[in-house]
Design an enzyme around this catalytic site. Structure first.
Site, short mmCIF file in Angstrom:
data_model
loop_
_atom_site.label_atom_id
_atom_site.label_comp_id
_atom_site.label_asym_id
_atom_site.label_seq_id
_atom_site.Cartn_x
_atom_site.Cartn_y
_atom_site.Cartn_z
N ARG A 60 23.73 -8.38 -53.26
CA ARG A 60 22.74 -8.25 -51.90
C ARG A 60 23.41 -7.23 -50.92
O ARG A 60 24.62 -7.30 -50.56
CB ARG A 60 23.17 -9.66 -51.26
CG ARG A 60 22.45 -9.66 -49.83
CD ARG A 60 22.56 -11.15 -49.31
NE ARG A 60 22.00 -10.87 -47.85
CZ ARG A 60 22.60 -11.60 -46.61
NH1 ARG A 60 23.76 -12.10 -46.74
NH2 ARG A 60 21.93 -11.42 -45.64
N HIS A 93 20.45 -6.45 -40.84
CA HIS A 93 21.66 -7.30 -40.60
C HIS A 93 22.32 -6.81 -39.32
O HIS A 93 23.40 -5.87 -39.43
CB HIS A 93 22.40 -6.94 -41.91
CG HIS A 93 23.49 -7.92 -42.13
ND1 HIS A 93 23.79 -8.68 -43.34
CD2 HIS A 93 24.59 -8.22 -41.59
CE1 HIS A 93 24.67 -9.51 -43.42
NE2 HIS A 93 25.39 -9.31 -42.10
N GLU A 108 20.95 -14.11 -40.52
CA GLU A 108 21.54 -14.74 -39.55
C GLU A 108 20.95 -14.59 -37.98
O GLU A 108 21.77 -14.17 -37.21
CB GLU A 108 23.09 -14.73 -39.43
CG GLU A 108 23.54 -15.01 -40.82
CD GLU A 108 25.49 -14.95 -40.34
OE1 GLU A 108 25.74 -14.28 -39.74
OE2 GLU A 108 25.85 -15.65 -41.54
N ASN A 128 23.50 -18.80 -45.30
CA ASN A 128 24.92 -18.25 -45.26
C ASN A 128 25.75 -19.37 -45.03
O ASN A 128 25.43 -20.00 -43.96
CB ASN A 128 24.96 -17.38 -44.13
CG ASN A 128 24.54 -15.84 -44.62
OD1 ASN A 128 24.04 -15.71 -45.87
ND2 ASN A 128 24.81 -15.00 -43.78
N TYR A 148 29.78 -20.96 -44.61
CA TYR A 148 31.15 -20.80 -44.57
C TYR A 148 31.95 -21.98 -44.42
O TYR A 148 32.92 -22.15 -45.17
CB TYR A 148 31.50 -19.58 -43.89
CG TYR A 148 31.06 -18.16 -43.91
CD1 TYR A 148 31.89 -17.52 -44.68
CD2 TYR A 148 29.83 -17.81 -43.73
CE1 TYR A 148 31.62 -16.16 -45.08
CE2 TYR A 148 29.46 -16.53 -44.06
CZ TYR A 148 30.18 -15.68 -44.58
OH TYR A 148 29.91 -14.31 -44.88
N GLU A 154 25.59 -15.93 -48.44
CA GLU A 154 26.93 -15.53 -48.28
C GLU A 154 27.94 -16.99 -48.23
O GLU A 154 27.60 -17.94 -47.79
CB GLU A 154 27.24 -14.95 -46.52
CG GLU A 154 26.65 -13.65 -46.71
CD GLU A 154 26.67 -13.08 -45.09
OE1 GLU A 154 27.35 -13.53 -44.53
OE2 GLU A 154 25.80 -12.56 -44.86
C1 LIG Z 1 32.18 -12.79 -42.48
C2 LIG Z 1 30.68 -12.68 -42.61
O1 LIG Z 1 30.28 -13.53 -41.19
C3 LIG Z 1 28.65 -13.44 -40.96
O2 LIG Z 1 28.44 -13.97 -39.96
C4 LIG Z 1 29.06 -15.46 -39.53
C5 LIG Z 1 29.48 -15.61 -38.48
C6 LIG Z 1 30.03 -16.82 -37.93
C7 LIG Z 1 29.87 -18.06 -39.11
N1 LIG Z 1 30.25 -19.26 -38.75
O3 LIG Z 1 30.30 -20.18 -39.54
O4 LIG Z 1 30.74 -19.68 -37.53
C8 LIG Z 1 29.37 -17.56 -40.11
C9 LIG Z 1 28.79 -16.44 -40.49
C10 LIG Z 1 28.05 -12.38 -41.31
O5 LIG Z 1 26.60 -12.19 -41.61
C11 LIG Z 1 28.56 -11.27 -42.18
O6 LIG Z 1 28.27 -10.03 -41.63
C12 LIG Z 1 30.32 -11.20 -42.12
O7 LIG Z 1 30.55 -10.56 -41.03
#
Ligand SMILES: C[C@H]1O[C@@H](Oc2ccc([N+](=O)[O-])cc2)[C@H](O)[C@@H](O)[C@H]1O
Length: 510
Positions: free
Chosen positions: A97, A142, A187, A332, A334, A402
């Site tokens: 991606r 992005h 996002e 995405n 995390y 992501e």
């Molecule tokens: C590391 C990647 O983060 C993505 O952006 C975020 C920011 C915050 C959160 N959060 O859970 O608080 C999740 C994702 C971004 O899309 C990518 O470019 C990277 O920087």
């Protein structure tokens, strides 16, 4: 008796570990890695590329980034794309991606002037990937708005959705014959809060921001742009190319800190205010913004003597235009947060989160912490998040677009904490598959270390280390790269696996 108990325990342990090892990803599960243009490409002003808001802001206001760095060169993927594809082959990726820099192919942002060198760069990258059967997953936006469009208000301009549709046409016309999956926006919430307020420089007014007026206007215009691009693909390109178009939304798992009704209410508002205002208009049968958010904002505007809610209305036609515009749901994911209606000492806040969310969120002390302030390893959070989304939105097709773990700059190549995180993510995805959730693929963030927005190069997310002090930007695999490769090859998580030496090779067939 004692012997019998020991025997039962031995069988149970044995069975437990066998079960763990037998849980496999299906052969058609797509394993990949992700990046974004501004974070890796560099070549910020080469071969006719136009300026974008990140170029402009980091050059004119460098302190916006913690180490005053920028993406002028970054990992220099503009010149190193063949090495990037070689890394994908080393890992055995099924997909990659990446995002297209709007101002690299349309220097002003407008579609009347196309930059052939920009088109050639992405053609070369796509063709190089396809040579080795690596499927491109292309993000169209992005965070890197062309500066000339920003000068006209950017996403807040009422014509933004038409500009985006024109750009989408250029993308589909040039790459649609080989790209089978397009993601319109990455996002939306992060763009409408963090980037727009922090970097898109014209909406830093504190009064304006006290009601998040720009955030909600951004949301509406972004959703219209997404929908117009999706409808365009549907009408003019789908039959010819047979591909798909979706969107990627950041969905963290938010859980009530206690069973109290106040915390239950707080978590519901938090979910709607974090991702619901993008998921509801697209994926719900009802369409439009979620009622929890509408009610909360109407109440808040009355309290603060505003004559109207900052949440714009959609007409019925607009609701219909937006509803159902995703062939897949890019998530995405995390991390997770506990949400309380009462302020806690250890409150963990993201910069510039929306004012409506006047409840508080924090991470459990037990959860391992990454280098990024917002990132912890919370138990089984992919499964929890996708289960809720499935319940709310009727079984969509998901891709994790992501997921990844940050370490501090200067850490060695033995990134055991990242290995632990990836293994936990795999288990959580296997739980999704066991439950029948239509999860079709996973993109690790990130293929390589890169420019981490406001954190610059102080936080590293790569499977490959990039030496940013080396003009060649040499890439070296970390331990997590070997572990991910082993998972992709074998389709299960082997907790005993340790790389024999840290030398990468390309396996036959890749
Ligand atoms: C590391 C990647 O983060 C993505 O952006 C975020 C920011 C915050 C959160 N959060 O859970 O608080 C999740 C994702 C971004 O899309 C990518 O470019 C990277 O920087």
């Amino acid at each position: 008796m004692k012997q019998a108990v020991v025997l039962i325990l031995m069988v149970a342990t044995c069975f437990g570990s066998t079960v763990k090892h037998q849980r496999r990803f299906p052969d058609d599960f797509v394993f990949g890695a992700a990046t974004a243009a501004y974070q890796i490409e560099g070549a910020w002003n080469e071969d006719g590329k136009g300026e974008n808001i990140w170029d402009h802001e980091t050059h004119t206001n460098p302190t916006v980034v913690i180490d005053e760095s920028n993406g002028d060169v970054a990992a220099d993927s503009y010149h190193n794309y063949k090495r990037d594809v070689e890394m994908m082959r080393e890992l055995g990726l099924d997909a990659y991606r990446f995002s297209i820099s709007w101002s690299r192919i349309l220097p002003t942002g407008f579609a009347n002037e196309v930059n052939p060198a920009g088109i050639a760069y992405y053609n070369n990258l796509i063709d190089e990937m396809l040579k080795y059967n690596i499927a491109p997953l292309v993000t169209m936006f992005h965070f890197d708005m062309p500066k000339k469009l920003q000068d006209l208000g950017g996403i807040l301009n009422p014509q933004f959705s038409d500009w985006f549709e024109d750009y989408a046409r250029v993308v589909f016309e040039n790459f649609g014959d080989r790209v089978m999956k397009f993601i319109t926006f990455n996002e939306p919430k992060e763009y409408c809060i963090l980037t727009l307020v922090g970097v898109g420089s014209d909406v830093k007014d504190p009064i304006l921001n006290s009601m998040d007026v720009a955030t909600y206007l951004c949301a509406k215009n972004l959703l219209l742009g997404h929908a117009k691009a999706y409808r365009l693909y549907d009408k003019e390109f789908r039959e010819k190319y047979g591909g798909q178009c979706g969107i990627t939304i950041s969905v963290s798992w938010f859980e009530a800190a206690t069973e109290s009704p106040e915390d239950q209410e707080a978590v519901e508002l938090r979910r709607q205010g974090e991702w619901g205002f993008f998921t509801h208009p697209i994926f719900s049968a009802e369409g439009g913004f979620p009622k929890e958010l509408k009610e909360a904002l109407t109440e808040k505007s009355a309290q603060e003597n505003y004559s109207c809610s900052p949440l714009p209305d959609f007409t019925e036609e607009e609701k219909d235009l937006i509803r159902g515009t995703a062939d897949f749901f890019g998530v995405n994911h995390y991390t997770a947060f506990l949400v309380s209606a009462i302020k806690k000492e250890s409150v963990l806040t993201l910069p510039n989160v929306m004012n409506i969310l006047d409840n508080f969120m924090f991470a459990d002390d037990e959860w391992p912490k990454a280098a990024s302030s917002w990132l912890t390893l919370a138990p089984n959070s992919i499964f929890k998040a996708l289960s809720l989304l499935r319940t709310l939105y009727g079984d969509p097709i998901f891709y994790i677009t992501e997921n990844g773990w940050s370490t501090y700059e200067g850490r060695d190549l033995f990134d055991d904490d990242r290995v632990q995180y990836y293994r936990a993510s795999m288990e959580s995805m296997l739980n999704c598959l066991d439950a029948g959730i239509k999860l079709k693929g996973y993109m690790a963030w990130s293929l390589m270390d890169n420019f981490e927005w406001m954190q610059g190069y102080t936080e590293r997310f790569g499977l490959y280390e990039v030496d940013f002090s080396d003009p060649a930007r040499t890439r070296t695999p970390k331990k997590s790269a070997f572990v991910y490769k082993h998972i992709i090859k074998n389709r299960y998580v082997d907790y005993e696996y340790e790389p024999e030496n840290m030398t990468m090779t390309i396996d036959e067939g890749h």
